[in-house]
Scaffold this active site. Sequence first.
Site, short mmCIF file in Angstrom:
data_model
loop_
_atom_site.label_atom_id
_atom_site.label_comp_id
_atom_site.label_asym_id
_atom_site.label_seq_id
_atom_site.Cartn_x
_atom_site.Cartn_y
_atom_site.Cartn_z
N ASP A 149 7.20 -30.71 -4.70
CA ASP A 149 6.18 -29.71 -5.03
C ASP A 149 4.77 -30.26 -4.92
OD1 ASP A 149 6.43 -31.42 -7.22
OD2 ASP A 149 7.36 -29.91 -8.50
N ASN B 232 11.21 -27.31 -20.25
CA ASN B 232 11.75 -25.95 -20.29
C ASN B 232 12.90 -25.76 -19.29
OD1 ASN B 232 10.47 -25.94 -17.85
ND2 ASN B 232 9.02 -24.31 -18.32
N HIS C 202 12.88 -26.78 -16.11
CA HIS C 202 12.54 -26.65 -14.69
C HIS C 202 12.92 -27.90 -13.89
CE1 HIS C 202 8.10 -28.16 -15.35
NE2 HIS C 202 8.78 -29.12 -14.78
N GLU D 197 10.27 -22.62 -12.57
CA GLU D 197 10.19 -22.28 -13.99
C GLU D 197 11.33 -21.33 -14.36
OE1 GLU D 197 8.35 -24.16 -15.52
OE2 GLU D 197 6.20 -23.85 -15.29
C1 GLP Z 1 6.55 -31.98 -13.36
C2 GLP Z 1 7.22 -32.01 -11.99
C3 GLP Z 1 8.73 -32.05 -12.14
C4 GLP Z 1 9.13 -33.12 -13.13
C5 GLP Z 1 8.55 -32.81 -14.48
C6 GLP Z 1 9.00 -33.79 -15.57
O1 GLP Z 1 6.50 -30.72 -13.92
N1 GLP Z 1 6.87 -30.91 -11.17
O2 GLP Z 1 9.29 -32.32 -10.87
O3 GLP Z 1 10.52 -33.18 -13.23
O4 GLP Z 1 7.15 -32.87 -14.30
O5 GLP Z 1 7.97 -34.66 -15.87
P1 GLP Z 1 8.07 -35.95 -16.76
O6 GLP Z 1 8.90 -36.92 -16.02
O7 GLP Z 1 6.64 -36.38 -16.88
O8 GLP Z 1 8.67 -35.54 -18.05
#
Ligand code: GLP
Length: 259
Positions: free
Chosen positions: A67, A136, A138, A143
């Site tokens: 993304d 959440n 995702h 989402e």
């Molecule tokens: C962002 C990314 C996701 C990732 C998520 C978790 O939202 N788009 O791909 O899995 O963060 O982040 P963290 O590893 O900082 O908890």
Amino acid sequence: MKVLILPDAAAATERAAGLIAARLRARPETVLGLATGGTMEAVYARLIRDHRETGLSFAGVTSFNLDEYVGLAPDHPCSYWHYMRRQLFDHVDIDQARAHLPRGDAPDPKAEAARYEAAIETAGDIGLQLLGLGLNGHIGFNEPISSLSSVTRIKTLTQSTRNANARFFDRPEDVPRLAITMGIGTITRASDVLLLAHGAAKARVVAAMIEGPLCASCPASALQMHRKVTVVIDREAAADLRLRDYYELVHPDGREAEI
Ligand code: GLP
């Protein structure tokens, strides 16, 4: 679904990085699906160390990131392109011409999403997809209530996701409202999926993903339908799993099953 429970975050990181490195050694021309977020930083640091110390090579790799924020150009310090250069690309021998992210600054983001999906298909889809897990549920930026068969498209971020990612920006209001993300359908076309999560804050969503109903309210639960998913978690993130003893019986200390 293979659930590997490691004692702590460092051990989980080591295990996940080891699985990626083994894949690259066995199949140097892998199409890798890459993720961003805090969890991945230590994984990439471990892979860089492997590259320096053992010669792990990324030279044959083609990569597609999950993304990118809409509106951020690749040279913006908070863009995921910038993140990937800082955390991995600038430190290994990957050919950056074959390292792909959606263009956040594309004049027509919808057309960019379609172009990106087509590029993934043209590359023969993802061989190994690396995933983190949002609080959440995702994956990528899919989402809750994202279609479980969605492809790359624009998604509006929830306030909870913007809050969770605010730490990467100067001011919370700077977090973009939209992102281009691979869809759940894009992600689940990958031959292998490796998801990494750690820490007590993820325990509830880890349990929903692995043992909850398959539903769009928890997008990561779509992985229950996939044939080859490995989930690497630490004990804190495993705390809410009802069948935790079973997973530890099959994979003691996160090792492969002895069959
Ligand atoms: C962002 C990314 C996701 C990732 C998520 C978790 O939202 N788009 O791909 O899995 O963060 O982040 P963290 O590893 O900082 O908890």
